[in-house]
Design a protein around this motif. Structure first.
Motif, PDB file in Angstrom:
ATOM      1  N   LYS A 159       0.661  -1.393  -0.223  1.00  0.00           N
ATOM      2  CA  LYS A 159       0.358   0.455   0.168  1.00  0.00           C
ATOM      3  C   LYS A 159       1.358   1.473   0.189  1.00  0.00           C
ATOM      4  CE  LYS A 159      -1.832   1.175   3.439  1.00  0.00           C
ATOM      5  NZ  LYS A 159      -3.365   1.787   4.678  1.00  0.00           N
ATOM      6  N   TRP A 160       2.209   1.866   1.392  1.00  0.00           N
ATOM      7  CA  TRP A 160       2.443   2.863   0.998  1.00  0.00           C
ATOM      8  C   TRP A 160       3.668   3.037   0.166  1.00  0.00           C
ATOM      9  CZ3 TRP A 160       0.158   6.570   3.093  1.00  0.00           C
ATOM     10  CH2 TRP A 160      -1.148   6.131   4.045  1.00  0.00           C
ATOM     11  N   PRO A 161       4.179   1.688  -0.652  1.00  0.00           N
ATOM     12  CA  PRO A 161       5.008   1.715  -0.981  1.00  0.00           C
ATOM     13  C   PRO A 161       4.665   2.912  -2.727  1.00  0.00           C
ATOM     14  CG  PRO A 161       6.184  -0.159  -1.150  1.00  0.00           C
ATOM     15  CD  PRO A 161       4.607   0.419   0.601  1.00  0.00           C
ATOM     16  N   TYR A 162       2.984   1.781  -2.958  1.00  0.00           N
ATOM     17  CA  TYR A 162       2.124   2.063  -4.508  1.00  0.00           C
ATOM     18  C   TYR A 162       2.024   3.574  -3.900  1.00  0.00           C
ATOM     19  CZ  TYR A 162      -0.787   2.841  -7.978  1.00  0.00           C
ATOM     20  OH  TYR A 162      -1.719   2.753  -8.810  1.00  0.00           O
ATOM     21  N   VAL A 163       1.308   3.830  -2.702  1.00  0.00           N
ATOM     22  CA  VAL A 163       0.414   5.518  -2.787  1.00  0.00           C
ATOM     23  C   VAL A 163       1.894   6.340  -3.164  1.00  0.00           C
ATOM     24  CG1 VAL A 163       0.102   6.509  -0.890  1.00  0.00           C
ATOM     25  CG2 VAL A 163      -0.996   4.560  -1.058  1.00  0.00           C
ATOM     26  N   PHE A 164       3.186   6.599  -2.138  1.00  0.00           N
ATOM     27  CA  PHE A 164       3.927   7.249  -2.352  1.00  0.00           C
ATOM     28  C   PHE A 164       4.705   7.516  -3.727  1.00  0.00           C
ATOM     29  CE2 PHE A 164       5.570   6.328   2.464  1.00  0.00           C
ATOM     30  CZ  PHE A 164       4.756   7.849   2.184  1.00  0.00           C
ATOM     31  N   GLY A 165       4.141   5.515  -4.391  1.00  0.00           N
ATOM     32  CA  GLY A 165       4.649   5.849  -5.928  1.00  0.00           C
ATOM     33  C   GLY A 165       4.218   6.916  -6.594  1.00  0.00           C
ATOM     34  N   VAL A 166       2.609   6.744  -6.260  1.00  0.00           N
ATOM     35  CA  VAL A 166       1.601   7.533  -6.866  1.00  0.00           C
ATOM     36  C   VAL A 166       2.333   9.494  -6.993  1.00  0.00           C
ATOM     37  CG1 VAL A 166      -0.548   8.538  -7.653  1.00  0.00           C
ATOM     38  CG2 VAL A 166      -0.186   6.024  -7.199  1.00  0.00           C
ATOM     39  N   LEU A 167       2.248   9.317  -5.723  1.00  0.00           N
ATOM     40  CA  LEU A 167       2.446  10.937  -5.226  1.00  0.00           C
ATOM     41  C   LEU A 167       4.106  10.895  -6.329  1.00  0.00           C
ATOM     42  CD1 LEU A 167       1.925  10.681  -1.702  1.00  0.00           C
ATOM     43  CD2 LEU A 167       0.722  12.093  -3.304  1.00  0.00           C
ATOM     44  N   TRP A 168       5.348  10.202  -6.269  1.00  0.00           N
ATOM     45  CA  TRP A 168       6.710  10.674  -6.587  1.00  0.00           C
ATOM     46  C   TRP A 168       6.268  11.399  -8.136  1.00  0.00           C
ATOM     47  CZ3 TRP A 168       8.320   6.787 -10.526  1.00  0.00           C
ATOM     48  CH2 TRP A 168       9.556   6.809 -10.680  1.00  0.00           C
ATOM     49  N   GLY A 169       5.367   9.849  -8.936  1.00  0.00           N
ATOM     50  CA  GLY A 169       4.319  10.062 -10.238  1.00  0.00           C
ATOM     51  C   GLY A 169       4.333  11.204 -11.050  1.00  0.00           C
ATOM     52  N   ILE A 170       3.314  12.643  -9.613  1.00  0.00           N
ATOM     53  CA  ILE A 170       3.668  13.751  -9.975  1.00  0.00           C
ATOM     54  C   ILE A 170       4.620  13.863  -9.609  1.00  0.00           C
ATOM     55  CG2 ILE A 170       2.224  15.302  -9.159  1.00  0.00           C
ATOM     56  CD1 ILE A 170      -0.195  13.345  -8.091  1.00  0.00           C
ATOM     57  N   GLY A 171       4.917  13.976  -9.168  1.00  0.00           N
ATOM     58  CA  GLY A 171       6.929  14.670  -9.222  1.00  0.00           C
ATOM     59  C   GLY A 171       7.494  14.451 -10.452  1.00  0.00           C
ATOM     60  N   GLY A 172       7.765  13.578 -10.900  1.00  0.00           N
ATOM     61  CA  GLY A 172       8.152  13.184 -11.800  1.00  0.00           C
ATOM     62  C   GLY A 172       7.447  13.558 -12.692  1.00  0.00           C
ATOM     63  N   LEU A 173       6.791  13.905 -13.123  1.00  0.00           N
ATOM     64  CA  LEU A 173       5.627  14.678 -14.027  1.00  0.00           C
ATOM     65  C   LEU A 173       6.357  16.093 -14.007  1.00  0.00           C
ATOM     66  CD1 LEU A 173       3.789  14.055 -16.524  1.00  0.00           C
ATOM     67  CD2 LEU A 173       1.669  14.830 -14.485  1.00  0.00           C
ATOM     68  N   SER A 174       6.102  16.852 -13.436  1.00  0.00           N
ATOM     69  CA  SER A 174       6.463  18.226 -13.007  1.00  0.00           C
ATOM     70  C   SER A 174       7.916  18.770 -13.274  1.00  0.00           C
ATOM     71  CB  SER A 174       6.293  18.441 -11.878  1.00  0.00           C
ATOM     72  OG  SER A 174       5.961  17.835 -10.427  1.00  0.00           O
ATOM     73  N   PHE A 175       8.626  16.731 -13.152  1.00  0.00           N
ATOM     74  CA  PHE A 175       9.775  17.129 -12.993  1.00  0.00           C
ATOM     75  C   PHE A 175      10.398  17.729 -14.917  1.00  0.00           C
ATOM     76  CE2 PHE A 175      14.327  14.205 -13.280  1.00  0.00           C
ATOM     77  CZ  PHE A 175      14.550  15.233 -12.736  1.00  0.00           C
ATOM     78  N   GLY A 176       9.786  16.409 -15.545  1.00  0.00           N
ATOM     79  CA  GLY A 176       9.931  16.305 -16.311  1.00  0.00           C
ATOM     80  C   GLY A 176       8.856  18.206 -17.572  1.00  0.00           C
ATOM     81  N   LEU A 177       8.267  18.616 -16.624  1.00  0.00           N
ATOM     82  CA  LEU A 177       8.035  19.794 -17.138  1.00  0.00           C
ATOM     83  C   LEU A 177       9.148  20.991 -16.517  1.00  0.00           C
ATOM     84  CD1 LEU A 177       3.765  20.109 -16.636  1.00  0.00           C
ATOM     85  CD2 LEU A 177       5.146  19.344 -18.709  1.00  0.00           C
ATOM     86  N   SER A 178       9.900  20.169 -15.590  1.00  0.00           N
ATOM     87  CA  SER A 178      10.640  21.886 -15.144  1.00  0.00           C
ATOM     88  C   SER A 178      12.032  21.324 -16.355  1.00  0.00           C
ATOM     89  CB  SER A 178      10.765  21.562 -13.609  1.00  0.00           C
ATOM     90  OG  SER A 178      11.529  20.206 -13.943  1.00  0.00           O
ATOM     91  N   MET A 179      12.529  20.561 -17.002  1.00  0.00           N
ATOM     92  CA  MET A 179      13.175  20.704 -17.852  1.00  0.00           C
ATOM     93  C   MET A 179      12.743  20.784 -18.814  1.00  0.00           C
ATOM     94  SD  MET A 179      15.182  16.853 -16.322  1.00  0.00           S
ATOM     95  CE  MET A 179      14.405  16.044 -16.462  1.00  0.00           C
ATOM     96  N   ARG A 180      11.299  20.684 -19.591  1.00  0.00           N
ATOM     97  CA  ARG A 180      11.065  21.486 -20.645  1.00  0.00           C
ATOM     98  C   ARG A 180      11.386  22.684 -20.579  1.00  0.00           C
ATOM     99  NH1 ARG A 180       4.641  20.700 -22.622  1.00  0.00           N
ATOM    100  NH2 ARG A 180       5.004  21.825 -25.049  1.00  0.00           N
ATOM    101  N   TYR A 181      10.745  23.354 -19.620  1.00  0.00           N
ATOM    102  CA  TYR A 181      10.734  24.850 -19.854  1.00  0.00           C
ATOM    103  C   TYR A 181      11.931  25.859 -18.815  1.00  0.00           C
ATOM    104  CZ  TYR A 181       5.595  24.171 -19.821  1.00  0.00           C
ATOM    105  OH  TYR A 181       4.524  24.390 -20.566  1.00  0.00           O
ATOM    106  N   LEU A 182      13.372  24.936 -17.855  1.00  0.00           N
ATOM    107  CA  LEU A 182      13.687  25.817 -17.557  1.00  0.00           C
ATOM    108  C   LEU A 182      15.540  25.068 -18.064  1.00  0.00           C
ATOM    109  CD1 LEU A 182      13.064  25.466 -14.070  1.00  0.00           C
ATOM    110  CD2 LEU A 182      13.283  27.092 -15.582  1.00  0.00           C
ATOM    111  N   GLY A 183      15.416  23.630 -18.782  1.00  0.00           N
ATOM    112  CA  GLY A 183      16.530  23.206 -19.608  1.00  0.00           C
ATOM    113  C   GLY A 183      17.120  22.125 -18.632  1.00  0.00           C
TER     114      GLY A 183
END
Length: 345
Positions: free
Chosen positions: A72-96
């Motif tokens: 349960k908790w590894p998966y839940v933290f994975g979902v939250l980390w996935g949102i972080g990874g999504l915004s991580f990709g966007l940060s490199m798109r806009y900042l380099g």
């Protein structure tokens, strides 16, 4: 245990993490949400699944060893980390690559240190111990380094306003980049929380691993499954909203095939950061407290080297370049100080 070998594995993980976005930089004519999701399917599902089959002789037997509650908790933290990874990709798109990774990882180091002590209610006691004082010093340095890196980004934005953006600077957008980097920095720390909450999975399955170096593979698969869930939800919504499928249908077959190969390369390279991270942490012994700090330090260093190589700082002033270099150095020192504070604790 072989700490020297562990550091080398962490260095390889840093090279992979600092380099994975490069294939996306040369990809053409596909919308961002399409190539991010396509690469993510390889990064968070196909490659981790292949590793599980490679590491565990009879992977289906893992289901008999793992209690459902442990997932349960590894998966839940994975979902939250996935949102972080999504915004991580966007940060490199806009900042380099250089600026995006530096800002995001600086915030990840800060949040990754402070969130656990806020959760267990021990934040106010940090200043009463040497370990707490050292960790807070590292956080302060992280704030300073991140501030300088952010300032370098702001200077870069002003200097680019007067000329047309092209190449690696084409999508540079400071405001959007900083906003998504802040979200990513907060939620990306959830991967470490996923590892901490899933120790029972590793303990239950490590005897089946073909090598102790790879004993974290089952746990990583669970966390990444959570990350894949959140990325499919968001990218799928964007693909439907923007009718991205209609866009890629208009792209020639050769270009689409080339794009697919680039996505596969990016996703595979991305996964290997944690492949080598897991191998490194198993070799660190009593020095494992430094694993996360070493990992982020190598990523910051490698990503900034790539940023300079591909010209993300071309056309900026000497003041801007000195500011980003100073910020990166301070940020790398801060991760080491935070790691030492964890060791003292």
């Amino acid at each position: 245990m072989n700490p020297f070998l562990g550091v080398m594995f962490h260095a390889l993980g840093g090279v992979a993490a600092g380099s994975f976005y490069l294939p996306y930089k040369v990809l053409k004519k596909w919308p961002w949400e399409v190539y991010w999701l396509f690469g993510g399917i390889f990064a968070w599902l196909i490659v981790p699944l292949c590793v599980v089959f490679f590491v565990y002789g009879e992977p289906m037997k893992l289901l008999d060893l793992i209690v459902l509650e442990q997932l349960k908790w590894p998966y839940v933290f994975g979902v939250l980390w996935g949102i972080g990874g999504l915004s991580f990709g966007l940060s490199m798109r806009y900042l380099g690559i250089a600026l995006g990774m530096a800002v995001t990882l600086g915030l990840t180091a800060i949040f990754g240190t402070l969130i656990p002590v806020f959760m267990d209610g021990s934040f106010l006691q940090l200043g009463e111990t040497l370990a707490g004082q050292v960790s807070l010093s590292g956080v302060f340095l992280g704030v300073l380094g991140t501030f300088l890196i952010g300032k370098a980004g702001k200077l870069k934005e002003r200097e680019l306003e007067s000329r047309e953006k092209s190449g690696p600077l084409e999508e540079f957008n400071y405001q959007k980049g900083i906003s998504v980097a802040a979200i990513s920095g907060l939620l990306s720390a959830c991967f470490a929380l996923g590892i901490a909450s899933g120790k029972e999975i590793t303990l239950a399955t490590e005897h089946m691993a073909s090598s102790p170096l790879l004993s974290n593979s089952a746990l990583f698969f669970v966390i990444m499954a959570g990350g894949l869930t959140s990325n499919i939800a968001w990218c799928g919504y964007q693909i439907k909203k923007r009718r991205s499928i209609d866009i890629i249908r208009k792209v020639g077959k050769f270009q689409s095939f080339s794009n697919m190969l680039l996505c596969i390369s990016a996703g595979t390279i991305w996964y290997f950061q944690f492949f080598f991270y897991g191998m490194g942490s198993t070799q660190m012994g009593q020095l494992d407290f430094a694993s996360w700090s070493l990992h982020m330090s190598f990523i910051i260093l490698v990503s900034n080297i790539w940023g300079w190589v591909i010209g993300e700082w071309n056309g900026t002033s000497q003041k801007t370049k000195v500011t980003i270099i100073a910020g990166v150095i301070i940020l790398m020192v801060s991760t080491v100080v935070i790691g030492y504070g964890n060791y003292l604790n």
